[in-house]
Design a protein around this motif. Structure first.
Motif, PDB file in Angstrom:
ATOM      1  N   SER A   1      -3.646  -7.415  -4.815  1.00  0.00           N
ATOM      2  CA  SER A   1      -3.422  -6.122  -4.211  1.00  0.00           C
ATOM      3  C   SER A   1      -3.242  -5.047  -5.291  1.00  0.00           C
ATOM      4  CB  SER A   1      -2.151  -6.301  -3.382  1.00  0.00           C
ATOM      5  OG  SER A   1      -1.673  -5.094  -2.981  1.00  0.00           O
ATOM      6  N   GLY A   2      -3.881  -3.914  -5.086  1.00  0.00           N
ATOM      7  CA  GLY A   2      -3.686  -2.800  -6.010  1.00  0.00           C
ATOM      8  C   GLY A   2      -4.677  -2.723  -7.153  1.00  0.00           C
ATOM      9  N   THR A   3      -5.722  -3.530  -7.111  1.00  0.00           N
ATOM     10  CA  THR A   3      -6.667  -3.528  -8.225  1.00  0.00           C
ATOM     11  C   THR A   3      -7.921  -2.699  -7.935  1.00  0.00           C
ATOM     12  OG1 THR A   3      -7.352  -5.696  -7.392  1.00  0.00           O
ATOM     13  CG2 THR A   3      -5.957  -5.683  -9.346  1.00  0.00           C
ATOM     14  N   GLY A   4      -7.949  -2.071  -6.766  1.00  0.00           N
ATOM     15  CA  GLY A   4      -9.034  -1.126  -6.501  1.00  0.00           C
ATOM     16  C   GLY A   4     -10.117  -1.610  -5.547  1.00  0.00           C
ATOM     17  N   LYS A   5      -9.802  -2.605  -4.734  1.00  0.00           N
ATOM     18  CA  LYS A   5     -10.814  -3.122  -3.801  1.00  0.00           C
ATOM     19  C   LYS A   5     -11.125  -2.104  -2.702  1.00  0.00           C
ATOM     20  CE  LYS A   5      -8.417  -6.833  -2.652  1.00  0.00           C
ATOM     21  NZ  LYS A   5      -7.195  -6.624  -3.439  1.00  0.00           N
ATOM     22  N   THR A   6     -10.081  -1.551  -2.106  1.00  0.00           N
ATOM     23  CA  THR A   6     -10.297  -0.609  -0.998  1.00  0.00           C
ATOM     24  C   THR A   6     -11.144   0.571  -1.452  1.00  0.00           C
ATOM     25  OG1 THR A   6      -8.128  -1.215  -0.159  1.00  0.00           O
ATOM     26  CG2 THR A   6      -9.120   0.757   0.777  1.00  0.00           C
ATOM     27  N   ALA A   7     -10.750   1.124  -2.586  1.00  0.00           N
ATOM     28  CA  ALA A   7     -11.500   2.276  -3.096  1.00  0.00           C
ATOM     29  C   ALA A   7     -12.964   1.894  -3.292  1.00  0.00           C
ATOM     30  CB  ALA A   7     -10.874   2.759  -4.402  1.00  0.00           C
TER      31      ALA A   7
ATOM     32  N   GLN B   1     -13.834  -2.906 -10.081  1.00  0.00           N
ATOM     33  CA  GLN B   1     -14.873  -1.943  -9.688  1.00  0.00           C
ATOM     34  C   GLN B   1     -16.035  -1.923 -10.686  1.00  0.00           C
ATOM     35  OE1 GLN B   1     -12.576   1.661  -9.391  1.00  0.00           O
ATOM     36  NE2 GLN B   1     -11.620   1.045  -7.444  1.00  0.00           N
TER      37      GLN B   1
ATOM     38  N   PHE C   1      -9.355   9.579 -10.010  1.00  0.00           N
ATOM     39  CA  PHE C   1      -9.916   8.396 -10.686  1.00  0.00           C
ATOM     40  C   PHE C   1     -10.775   8.877 -11.856  1.00  0.00           C
ATOM     41  CE2 PHE C   1     -10.353   5.832  -6.429  1.00  0.00           C
ATOM     42  CZ  PHE C   1      -9.009   6.054  -6.176  1.00  0.00           C
TER      43      PHE C   1
ATOM     44  N   ARG D   1     -12.107   6.539 -14.280  1.00  0.00           N
ATOM     45  CA  ARG D   1     -13.100   5.504 -14.553  1.00  0.00           C
ATOM     46  C   ARG D   1     -12.880   4.334 -13.603  1.00  0.00           C
ATOM     47  NH1 ARG D   1     -12.485   2.063 -19.524  1.00  0.00           N
ATOM     48  NH2 ARG D   1     -12.885   0.604 -17.856  1.00  0.00           N
TER      49      ARG D   1
ATOM     50  N   LYS E   1       0.832  -1.206   0.000  1.00  0.00           N
ATOM     51  CA  LYS E   1       0.000   0.000   0.000  1.00  0.00           C
ATOM     52  C   LYS E   1       0.866   1.255   0.000  1.00  0.00           C
ATOM     53  CE  LYS E   1      -3.936  -1.855   2.490  1.00  0.00           C
ATOM     54  NZ  LYS E   1      -5.093  -1.870   1.623  1.00  0.00           N
TER      55      LYS E   1
ATOM     56  N   ARG F   1       2.620   1.813  -3.466  1.00  0.00           N
ATOM     57  CA  ARG F   1       1.819   1.852  -4.678  1.00  0.00           C
ATOM     58  C   ARG F   1       1.272   3.239  -4.936  1.00  0.00           C
ATOM     59  NH1 ARG F   1      -2.247  -0.830  -3.228  1.00  0.00           N
ATOM     60  NH2 ARG F   1      -1.166  -2.803  -3.285  1.00  0.00           N
TER      61      ARG F   1
HETATM   62  N1  LIG Z   1     -10.793   3.680 -10.475  1.00  0.00           N
HETATM   63  C1  LIG Z   1      -9.563   4.022 -10.169  1.00  0.00           C
HETATM   64  N2  LIG Z   1      -8.848   4.814 -11.017  1.00  0.00           N
HETATM   65  C2  LIG Z   1      -7.572   5.167 -10.723  1.00  0.00           C
HETATM   66  N3  LIG Z   1      -6.921   4.800  -9.607  1.00  0.00           N
HETATM   67  C3  LIG Z   1      -7.569   4.009  -8.746  1.00  0.00           C
HETATM   68  C4  LIG Z   1      -8.919   3.578  -8.969  1.00  0.00           C
HETATM   69  N4  LIG Z   1      -9.286   2.808  -7.929  1.00  0.00           N
HETATM   70  C5  LIG Z   1      -8.245   2.747  -7.093  1.00  0.00           C
HETATM   71  N5  LIG Z   1      -7.209   3.477  -7.569  1.00  0.00           N
HETATM   72  C6  LIG Z   1      -5.871   3.665  -6.977  1.00  0.00           C
HETATM   73  O1  LIG Z   1      -5.135   2.469  -7.223  1.00  0.00           O
HETATM   74  C7  LIG Z   1      -4.386   2.089  -6.091  1.00  0.00           C
HETATM   75  C8  LIG Z   1      -4.854   0.724  -5.618  1.00  0.00           C
HETATM   76  O2  LIG Z   1      -6.192   0.778  -5.209  1.00  0.00           O
HETATM   77  P1  LIG Z   1      -6.707   0.085  -3.883  1.00  0.00           P
HETATM   78  O3  LIG Z   1      -5.859   0.426  -2.719  1.00  0.00           O
HETATM   79  O4  LIG Z   1      -8.148   0.370  -3.764  1.00  0.00           O
HETATM   80  O5  LIG Z   1      -6.448  -1.451  -4.274  1.00  0.00           O
HETATM   81  P2  LIG Z   1      -6.658  -2.737  -3.378  1.00  0.00           P
HETATM   82  O6  LIG Z   1      -7.077  -3.801  -4.314  1.00  0.00           O
HETATM   83  O7  LIG Z   1      -7.544  -2.414  -2.248  1.00  0.00           O
HETATM   84  O8  LIG Z   1      -5.234  -3.049  -2.835  1.00  0.00           O
HETATM   85  P3  LIG Z   1      -4.917  -3.749  -1.428  1.00  0.00           P
HETATM   86  O9  LIG Z   1      -5.396  -5.158  -1.527  1.00  0.00           O
HETATM   87  O10 LIG Z   1      -3.440  -3.630  -1.318  1.00  0.00           O
HETATM   88  O11 LIG Z   1      -5.638  -2.973  -0.391  1.00  0.00           O
HETATM   89  C9  LIG Z   1      -4.569   3.189  -5.066  1.00  0.00           C
HETATM   90  O12 LIG Z   1      -3.489   4.092  -5.198  1.00  0.00           O
HETATM   91  C10 LIG Z   1      -5.889   3.828  -5.475  1.00  0.00           C
HETATM   92  O13 LIG Z   1      -5.944   5.193  -5.109  1.00  0.00           O
END
Ligand SMILES: Nc1ncnc2c1ncn2[C@@H]1O[C@H](COP(=O)(O)OP(=O)(O)OP(=O)(O)O)[C@@H](O)[C@H]1O
Length: 468
Positions: free
Chosen positions: A129-135, A108, A101, A103, A53, A56
């Motif tokens: 990790s990093g594919t946008g789950k948290t967001a 998502q 963001f 799109r 995190k 990234r």
């Molecule tokens: N739709 C989007 N467009 C651009 N950037 C995004 C988008 N969604 C998330 N991000 C960004 O991409 C990165 C990864 O997103 P996020 O933390 O949500 O992933 P994650 O799958 O939750 O990762 P982890 O499992 O490590 O928590 C972050 O820097 C976040 O701000």
């Protein structure tokens, strides 16, 4: 993971068993490994996740198809290509755009319509990790909160305090145009007066403290929770007690509470846990993009000991231009020795070591990414999952082995493999210094069915050839 724990245990024991014979030190190492594995694994997974995190800055791209399993297969499957289609509250949409963001990410696209549907639907989602789950789940929580109602409505469980803080930051950023929206952290050390009720809308915390706040101390009325998020389920269940605590919290929630569970990996144990805490779920999975060795030139160098390995490394550096290299060692001790030796030779070296705080590790990786150092020496513990795209040369100063001393093929692939998108050519050099390591190398070759050529680092012409 096992390899990392093993290496850590070896590191610790190396210091302790200096004076005993080889045989007894092996016994001690084995015992220590057995005792430590679980604790270290938990520590590793949580630390790795936090590290990911911290370093990234963007989404991890993925060209795989998302797999969706709907609770009701007859209901239409919605997917969105823009955030507008989600009909979010204007302040929330503003928050999303302010984060840069444009799109929805791949996961998502499917997850958001399900998470925001009326009536609410439960979801189990897995993607790396990093594919946008948290967001995604932050957006879901924020869109269901009623700011005028001053009590906790969303509850989010994280495996550690540090991870909870990271998620909290995303909530704050995305909710920044909702200044009336408040967030509380249910983490150890955050003491409240007995008899108090919390007025914050979203509570994020670790399972033990959240359970106390709901059951024993009654700071939170669990019956009023509308959204329950269980983040990093794979990391969560690696910690003793977290699984039971999470289940006990879940049982206190109302039937119509929306339950969402996220995980980067999906072993059987995670899946079983997920099914216990998320009734009637929709399921979304996004496979990790596969790494291959196809575009990598692989070599091995035959040496007799550590010093010869070092000499071979210097010869390589003397013969070819190496923009940036990562060098993997089995133990911290070797890694620090090697980093020191390379520095003496005038290289700009960064060292990632297990005793560093995660924040320090993140800073080292960041500097390396920016090119401030050209060589990164690391143990496996620290470097799992780190993608540094510009690295073209990977050196296995020690071959990756698991706790039983067998080849760790997965780690080998992960260290030197590339995904299709970053399919730039790369060079991997393996240092082999004993019959045992030759045997490991052979088994790695067999596993991948790819020949690893021998390289003579005393032959400058030959080295130059491999660079082209
Ligand atoms: N739709 C989007 N467009 C651009 N950037 C995004 C988008 N969604 C998330 N991000 C960004 O991409 C990165 C990864 O997103 P996020 O933390 O949500 O992933 P994650 O799958 O939750 O990762 P982890 O499992 O490590 O928590 C972050 O820097 C976040 O701000």
């Amino acid at each position: 993971m096992a390899t990392d724990s093993w290496a850590l245990a070896v590191d610790e024991q190396e210091a302790a068993v200096k004076s005993v014979s080889g045989l007894s030190s092996r016994v001690i190492k084995t015992n220590a490994t057995a005792e430590k594995t679980e604790e270290e694994e938990k520590e590793d997974r949580a630390a790795q996740s936090l590290l990911n995190k911290l370093i990234r800055s963007n989404l991890v791209d993925n060209t795989n198809q998302v797999e969706v399993l709907q609770r009701d297969p007859n209901s239409p499957l919605y997917s969105v290509k823009s955030f507008e289609e989600l009909r979010l509250k204007p302040q929330l949409l503003q928050g999303v755009y302010a984060m840069g963001f444009n799109r929805p990410s791949k996961i998502q696209e499917n997850a958001l319509p399900m998470m925001l549907a009326e009536p609410p639907q439960n979801l189990i989602a897995q993607s790396q990790s990093g594919t946008g789950k948290t967001a995604a789940f932050v957006l879901a929580m924020l869109s269901r909160v009623e700011p005028a109602e001053r009590y906790p409505q969303c509850l989010c469980l994280s495996p550690t305090y540090e991870l909870a803080l990271q998620t909290g930051k995303v909530i704050e950023q995305m909710g920044k145009f909702h200044p009336e929206l408040k967030l509380a952290y249910a983490v150890r050390g955050n003491k409240l007066e007995r008899g108090q009720k919390i007025s914050e809308h979203i509570v994020i915390g670790t399972p033990g403290t959240v359970l106390d706040w709901c059951a024993k101390l009654k700071f939170i009325d669990p019956k009023k929770i509308k959204v329950f998020v269980l983040d990093e389920a794979d990391v969560m269940i690696a910690t003793q007690g977290h699984q039971d605590q999470s289940i006990r919290i879940q049982r206190m929630l109302p039937r119509n509470c929306q339950m969402l569970l996220f995980s980067a990996t999906f072993e059987d144990s995670v899946w079983k846990f997920a099914q216990k805490v998320v009734p009637d779920p929709n399921i979304i999975k996004l496979k990790r993009e596969e790494e291959t060795l196809d575009t990598i030139k692989q070599y091995y160098v035959l040496c007799n000991n550590r010093d010869e390995k070092f000499q071979a490394l210097c010869n390589l550096y003397g013969a070819i231009t190496i923009a940036q290299a990562m060098i993997f060692c089995h133990t911290r001790k070797t890694a620090s020795w090697l980093a020191a030796e390379l520095s003496k030779e005038g290289h700009q070296v960064a060292l990632l070591s297990g005793e560093m705080m995660v924040e320090q590790r993140a800073a080292v990786i960041e500097r390396f990414r920016e090119g401030k150092e050209k060589v990164l020496v690391t143990t496996n513990v620290c470097a799992r999952g780190i993608d540094v795209e510009q690295v073209s040369v990977v050196i296995n100063f020690d071959l990756p082995v698991d706790k039983d001393g067998n080849p760790d093929n997965e780690t080998y692939l992960h260290r030197i493999g590339r995904t299709g998108r970053f399919g730039k050519r790369g060079l991997a050099v393996n240092m082999v210094d004993s019959k045992h390591s030759m045997n490991i190398l052979n088994r790695i070759q067999e596993h991948f069915n790819k020949k690893i050529e021998r390289l003579d680092t005393d032959d400058l012409d030959e080295i130059e050839k491999i660079a082209n």
